[in-house]
Design an enzyme around this catalytic site. Structure first.
Site, PDB file in Angstrom:
ATOM      1  N   LYS A   1       0.872  -1.187   0.000  1.00 26.29           N
ATOM      2  CA  LYS A   1       0.000   0.000   0.000  1.00 26.29           C
ATOM      3  C   LYS A   1       0.900   1.225   0.000  1.00 26.29           C
ATOM      4  O   LYS A   1       1.867   1.285   0.771  1.00 26.29           O
ATOM      5  CB  LYS A   1      -0.874  -0.029   1.252  1.00 26.29           C
ATOM      6  CG  LYS A   1      -1.635   1.255   1.525  1.00 26.29           C
ATOM      7  CD  LYS A   1      -1.565   1.666   2.988  1.00 26.29           C
ATOM      8  CE  LYS A   1      -0.220   2.162   3.415  1.00 26.29           C
ATOM      9  NZ  LYS A   1      -0.149   2.855   4.713  1.00 26.29           N
TER      10      LYS A   1
ATOM     11  N   VAL B   1       8.855  -4.928   7.045  1.00 24.82           N
ATOM     12  CA  VAL B   1       7.882  -4.860   8.143  1.00 24.82           C
ATOM     13  C   VAL B   1       7.999  -3.511   8.864  1.00 24.82           C
ATOM     14  O   VAL B   1       9.091  -2.944   8.929  1.00 24.82           O
ATOM     15  CB  VAL B   1       8.166  -6.038   9.120  1.00 24.82           C
ATOM     16  CG1 VAL B   1       7.375  -5.906  10.401  1.00 24.82           C
ATOM     17  CG2 VAL B   1       7.846  -7.361   8.433  1.00 24.82           C
TER      18      VAL B   1
ATOM     19  N   ASP C   1      -5.870   0.559   8.289  1.00 28.65           N
ATOM     20  CA  ASP C   1      -5.597   0.471   6.851  1.00 28.65           C
ATOM     21  C   ASP C   1      -6.154  -0.807   6.207  1.00 28.65           C
ATOM     22  O   ASP C   1      -6.008  -1.002   5.001  1.00 28.65           O
ATOM     23  CB  ASP C   1      -4.082   0.508   6.595  1.00 28.65           C
ATOM     24  CG  ASP C   1      -3.541   1.931   6.618  1.00 28.65           C
ATOM     25  OD1 ASP C   1      -4.342   2.876   6.534  1.00 28.65           O
ATOM     26  OD2 ASP C   1      -2.306   2.077   6.715  1.00 28.65           O
TER      27      ASP C   1
HETATM   28  O1  C5P Z   1      -5.000   0.784  13.347  1.00 29.58           O
HETATM   29  P1  C5P Z   1      -3.530   0.545  13.322  1.00 29.58           P
HETATM   30  O2  C5P Z   1      -3.124  -0.655  14.120  1.00 29.58           O
HETATM   31  O3  C5P Z   1      -2.976   0.550  11.951  1.00 29.58           O
HETATM   32  O4  C5P Z   1      -2.876   1.805  14.027  1.00 29.58           O
HETATM   33  C1  C5P Z   1      -1.715   1.752  14.799  1.00 29.58           C
HETATM   34  C2  C5P Z   1      -1.599   2.996  15.653  1.00 29.58           C
HETATM   35  O5  C5P Z   1      -1.339   4.151  14.842  1.00 29.58           O
HETATM   36  C3  C5P Z   1      -2.832   3.368  16.458  1.00 29.58           C
HETATM   37  O6  C5P Z   1      -2.873   2.698  17.681  1.00 29.58           O
HETATM   38  C4  C5P Z   1      -2.666   4.873  16.631  1.00 29.58           C
HETATM   39  O7  C5P Z   1      -1.748   5.154  17.662  1.00 29.58           O
HETATM   40  C5  C5P Z   1      -2.017   5.292  15.332  1.00 29.58           C
HETATM   41  N1  C5P Z   1      -3.008   5.737  14.337  1.00 29.58           N
HETATM   42  C6  C5P Z   1      -3.633   6.956  14.492  1.00 29.58           C
HETATM   43  N2  C5P Z   1      -4.554   7.367  13.565  1.00 29.58           N
HETATM   44  C7  C5P Z   1      -4.853   6.594  12.499  1.00 29.58           C
HETATM   45  C8  C5P Z   1      -4.211   5.343  12.313  1.00 29.58           C
HETATM   46  C9  C5P Z   1      -3.287   4.938  13.265  1.00 29.58           C
HETATM   47  O8  C5P Z   1      -3.370   7.692  15.445  1.00 29.58           O
HETATM   48  N3  C5P Z   1      -5.738   7.027  11.608  1.00 29.58           N
END
Ligand code: C5P
Length: 328
Positions: free
Chosen positions: A36, A124, A165
């Site tokens: 992505k 990663v 995502d």
């Molecule tokens: O949802 P995901 O596991 O990808 O997100 C990881 C971390 O990134 C979240 O816990 C948050 O701290 C941050 N994040 C955020 N706003 C988003 C996506 C992710 O603050 N839109």
């Protein structure tokens, strides 16, 4: 158009249509999980729960992990491939691919298992959605293996619960993404182009990058018209940003060097960071220019991970896994 999923999540598959996909030959399902790439990423606000509101033009590159699913009585996961060692410290049960499988089993009531093998090609913790795209591929693959499906809105909700995502990765085509990743719209058609993906080899934690971000919030800046070629796309992107770049550079200064080095490569129309980094991309008009730039950069910075790849239009993750041409 909001929150639409193309096949195969709708259930129609190449197999159903009597197509030639080799996916089902021995009961094994192979699915591509492409990188992505955020061509833009504006941080537009912050919710009470700490998640950030974003506006992002998300595309996929023709470079992917492979998720292989075989019929089995129980669920299991093995990670192999050049970047498998980066996941060695993560307990298998915490892997987002298995979490996706459990969530789908719970949502559909399926009691079947799967022997899942993840061929980890992508770096990663790199800002190119490795875990998210693997989870999306696993969901596509398991729906086919188990012959189950969910209504699109339910599937997207399940995906969003796995990671911000995952919904966009499930959609599998260029997408204008907003909210925290749950609002998905069709952007204007994008031109053919090539991306050189470069990562300095330092993993970056997404929460840490968001935490390090400072300054005002930006605003949505959707593309208003279809760029006629890669140069026009670069011009449109040049007045947009990745709002996490400064924060990522503060944590990994080498990202600044990656961006500057790429910008100076012949044929590179624009270079930017993807997601929360550290992977950066350079935009090129032709495969030839992109591959030439990769060769030059490999000599200059042999320690960096780099791969040239086409910008994908709408793709079928099953066909992509079999190396069949992508659909524009
Ligand atoms: O949802 P995901 O596991 O990808 O997100 C990881 C971390 O990134 C979240 O816990 C948050 O701290 C941050 N994040 C955020 N706003 C988003 C996506 C992710 O603050 N839109």
């Amino acid at each position: 158009m909001e929150q639409t999923l193309t096949r195969p999540a709708s259930g129609a598959t190449q197999q159903d249509k009597g197509g030639s996909s080799a996916t089902f030959v021995d009961g094994t399902v192979r699915v591509a999980a492409p990188a992505k790439v955020n061509l833009t990423l504006h941080v537009t606000g912050r919710r009470d729960d700490g998640y950030h509101l974003l506006h992002s033009l998300v595309v996929f590159a023709g470079l992917f992990d492979r998720v292989i699913l075989e019929p089995a009585d129980r669920l299991s996961l093995e990670v192999v491939g050049p970047n498998a060692s980066a996941l060695a410290g993560v307990p298998t049960d915490d892997n987002i691919v298995l979490r996706a499988a459990w969530a789908l089993a719970a949502a559909t009531g399926s009691r079947k298992g799967a022997r899942i093998t993840l061929h980890k090609m992508l770096p990663v913790a790199a800002g190119i959605g490795g875990g998210s795209t693997d989870a999306a591929a696993a969901l596509h693959g398991l729906m086919r293996l188990w012959d189950v499906r969910l209504p699109t809105d339910r599937l997207l909700q399940l995906a969003g619960g796995l990671g911000a995502d995952v919904p966009v990765c499930l959609r599998g085509r260029p997408t204008e993404m907003s909210g925290v990743g749950e609002i998905l719209r069709e952007p204007p058609p994008l031109p053919a182009a090539w991306l050189l993906l470069v990562n300095p080899g330092v993993p970056l934690s997404t929460p840490q990058v968001f935490k390090a971000r400072s300054g005002d919030f930006g605003k949505d800046m959707p593309l208003s018209e279809a760029p006629r070629d890669a140069a026009a796309l670069a011009s449109a992107l040049a007045v947009r940003r990745n709002d996490l770049t400064a924060a990522a550079i503060s944590l990994v200064p080498e990202i600044g060097r990656v961006l500057a080095t790429m910008a100076a490569l012949p044929g590179c129309l624009l270079s930017r960071m993807s997601g929360s980094g550290a992977t950066c991309w350079g935009l090129f008009t032709t495969e030839y220019e992109c591959r030439a730039a990769a060769r030059a950069l490999r000599l200059e910075s042999p320690g960096w991970w780099m791969e040239p790849a086409p910008l994908l239009g709408a793709f079928d993750p099953f066909e992509l896994a079999e190396g069949q041409p992508f659909i524009r």
